[in-house]
Write a protein that holds these residues in place. Structure first.
Motif, PDB file in Angstrom:
ATOM      1  N   ALA A 178       0.844  -1.200   0.000  1.00  0.00           N
ATOM      2  CA  ALA A 178       0.000   0.000   0.000  1.00  0.00           C
ATOM      3  C   ALA A 178       0.877   1.246   0.000  1.00  0.00           C
ATOM      4  N   ALA A 179       1.914   1.225   0.858  1.00  0.00           N
ATOM      5  CA  ALA A 179       2.809   2.374   0.938  1.00  0.00           C
ATOM      6  C   ALA A 179       3.502   2.620  -0.401  1.00  0.00           C
ATOM      7  N   LEU A 180       3.902   1.540  -1.047  1.00  0.00           N
ATOM      8  CA  LEU A 180       4.601   1.653  -2.334  1.00  0.00           C
ATOM      9  C   LEU A 180       3.802   2.481  -3.333  1.00  0.00           C
ATOM     10  N   HIS A 181       2.469   2.329  -3.284  1.00  0.00           N
ATOM     11  CA  HIS A 181       1.625   3.016  -4.261  1.00  0.00           C
ATOM     12  C   HIS A 181       1.091   4.338  -3.720  1.00  0.00           C
ATOM     13  N   SER A 182       1.710   4.834  -2.651  1.00  0.00           N
ATOM     14  CA  SER A 182       1.198   6.062  -2.038  1.00  0.00           C
ATOM     15  C   SER A 182       1.687   7.296  -2.787  1.00  0.00           C
ATOM     16  N   GLY A 183       2.640   7.112  -3.678  1.00  0.00           N
ATOM     17  CA  GLY A 183       3.138   8.251  -4.439  1.00  0.00           C
ATOM     18  C   GLY A 183       4.258   9.004  -3.748  1.00  0.00           C
ATOM     19  N   ASP A 184       4.608   8.593  -2.530  1.00  0.00           N
ATOM     20  CA  ASP A 184       5.700   9.255  -1.826  1.00  0.00           C
ATOM     21  C   ASP A 184       7.014   9.017  -2.572  1.00  0.00           C
ATOM     22  N   PRO A 185       7.717  10.088  -2.943  1.00  0.00           N
ATOM     23  CA  PRO A 185       8.938   9.918  -3.757  1.00  0.00           C
ATOM     24  C   PRO A 185      10.026   9.128  -3.056  1.00  0.00           C
ATOM     25  N   ALA A 186       9.940   9.010  -1.714  1.00  0.00           N
ATOM     26  CA  ALA A 186      10.956   8.240  -1.005  1.00  0.00           C
ATOM     27  C   ALA A 186      10.942   6.776  -1.451  1.00  0.00           C
ATOM     28  N   TYR A 187       9.807   6.331  -1.976  1.00  0.00           N
ATOM     29  CA  TYR A 187       9.695   4.919  -2.364  1.00  0.00           C
ATOM     30  C   TYR A 187      10.034   4.681  -3.832  1.00  0.00           C
ATOM     31  N   ASP A 188      10.263   5.756  -4.572  1.00  0.00           N
ATOM     32  CA  ASP A 188      10.406   5.627  -6.017  1.00  0.00           C
ATOM     33  C   ASP A 188      11.499   4.649  -6.417  1.00  0.00           C
ATOM     34  N   SER A 189      12.595   4.649  -5.682  1.00  0.00           N
ATOM     35  CA  SER A 189      13.734   3.845  -6.109  1.00  0.00           C
ATOM     36  C   SER A 189      13.659   2.415  -5.592  1.00  0.00           C
ATOM     37  N   LEU A 190      12.681   2.124  -4.765  1.00  0.00           N
ATOM     38  CA  LEU A 190      12.630   0.803  -4.139  1.00  0.00           C
ATOM     39  C   LEU A 190      12.417  -0.346  -5.123  1.00  0.00           C
ATOM     40  N   PRO A 191      11.456  -0.257  -6.030  1.00  0.00           N
ATOM     41  CA  PRO A 191      11.259  -1.385  -6.954  1.00  0.00           C
ATOM     42  C   PRO A 191      12.511  -1.705  -7.751  1.00  0.00           C
TER      43      PRO A 191
END
Lengths: 200, 200
Positions: free
Chosen positions: B115-128
């Motif tokens: 859910a967090a991954l799809h929250s749009g928070d740029p901090a997660y952008d590089s995770l995938p």
DNA sequence: TTGCTAACCGGAACGGCGTTCCGTATCGTC
DNA sequence: GACGATACGGAACGCCGTTCCGGTTAGCAA
């Protein structure tokens, strides 16, 4: 058996007129706020837009999730109820196409909701089945009419199509550029294809 | 070109020893809290477990999402780094099987994260992409070794298998009953199958 | 129409959260 | 050993969901 407290919509006692007014105002305001700011928008924003106090909201929707679920049901109803008038004023296949676009628009505003759906809150438990119960018959009727008119093939399962359009729509981000619309148009063309024994 | 502020891991200046200690403690505590209470757990719960003040947390992880992302990277690393020792002490196909189980365990704890991954928070952008960069080579090496040993077929794309195991694992609810383990075992048997030109 | 009461209303108040601020303590160096 | 830069802890701030309660109103009966 009939004292099951989970009976829904039981008219325990008549809702007072001012209470009904508050409920309607809140549902409308919440729907607007949710589409603009997402389902995580502050409650005060909703009560402000509705012009009611927080107490009023919580009287009718004891939990935040109850409000979200109610808005969802409300919008499902609005979308499902849009079908008859389309049928009345369009060719069957056009009614089908327009309703699918309407449905896609409905799904497109539900992005924040999918996370809530999987949150485990029991208020959401009945939502998926409500979704099915309302939409499958509507789409089934539209498909049947178009098929009977010889405008589309007749081997389409409403449930499959519902899911397909839903899946087509959900992954789309805000930079959509009409992609979803094109995909749905393609889908409808696919439906037309099988209407003739041999394709044109 | 080399002054791009997005450069990661740039050692702007040495981290002080006490700071590094705090960071490590926080990552460990956060990982534990996240697995028990999910990624939405209160920050104070993490700082309490780590025995540090809130200020310390926010000094190193300015946003809550930075901490989540860092824990994620940390666990990705731990999982990826588990492969070499397995290779050293097992038959290639057993190393592969054990690592896939390890990987499945990793995924299983990441439910709240999607859910967090799809929250749009740029901090997660590089995770995938980090996920891919770390895991694809590891799994590729394991597959190659097992294939070279003639223990499994050689036409498996690491990325496909990664995704398959991930999909197998994610939908599983808590009432799992070993279902995931059985499915992964089945998958590994499937890999073995093609090892011989003709099946037994 | 009037009076009564249950139901409803608004908004202040409460507890908990993420985040910031700042006086104090610690590290690394000279 | 002393000094400046850095990090530390935890009180404080603002926002949020939710609860509580004194005042108000709708609906009914007389």
């Amino acid at each position: 058996m009939n004292d099951d407290p989970t009976d829904r919509e039981r008219p325990r006692q008549r809702v007072r007129a001012d209470a009904q007014r508050s409920i309607d105002t809140l549902l409308t305001a919440a729907a607007e706020v949710f589409t603009v700011s997402g389902v995580d928008a502050p409650v005060r924003q909703i009560t402000a837009k509705a012009g009611v106090g927080a107490g009023t909201l919580y009287r009718h929707f004891p939990q935040r999730s109850d409000l979200i679920a109610a808005v969802f049901r409300h919008e499902v109803d609005a979308c499902a109820d849009a079908a008859p008038s389309l049928v009345a004023q369009c060719e069957p296949v056009d009614a089908l196409a327009q309703w699918l676009r309407r449905f896609a628009g409905f799904i497109a505003t539900k992005r924040g909701l999918s996370a809530a759906l999987h949150s485990g809150d029991p208020a959401y438990d009945s939502l998926p089945s409500y979704f099915q119960q309302r939409f499958v018959p509507v789409l089934g009727t539209l498909l049947d009419a178009a098929a009977k008119a010889g405008q589309i093939r007749s081997d389409i399962d409403p449930q499959d199509l519902l899911r397909a359009v839903g899946n087509l729509t959900l992954p789309a981000q805000e930079d959509d550029d009409g992609h979803t619309q094109r995909m749905i148009a393609l889908l409808i063309d696919g439906l037309r294809y099988g209407a003739h024994a041999g394709p044109a």
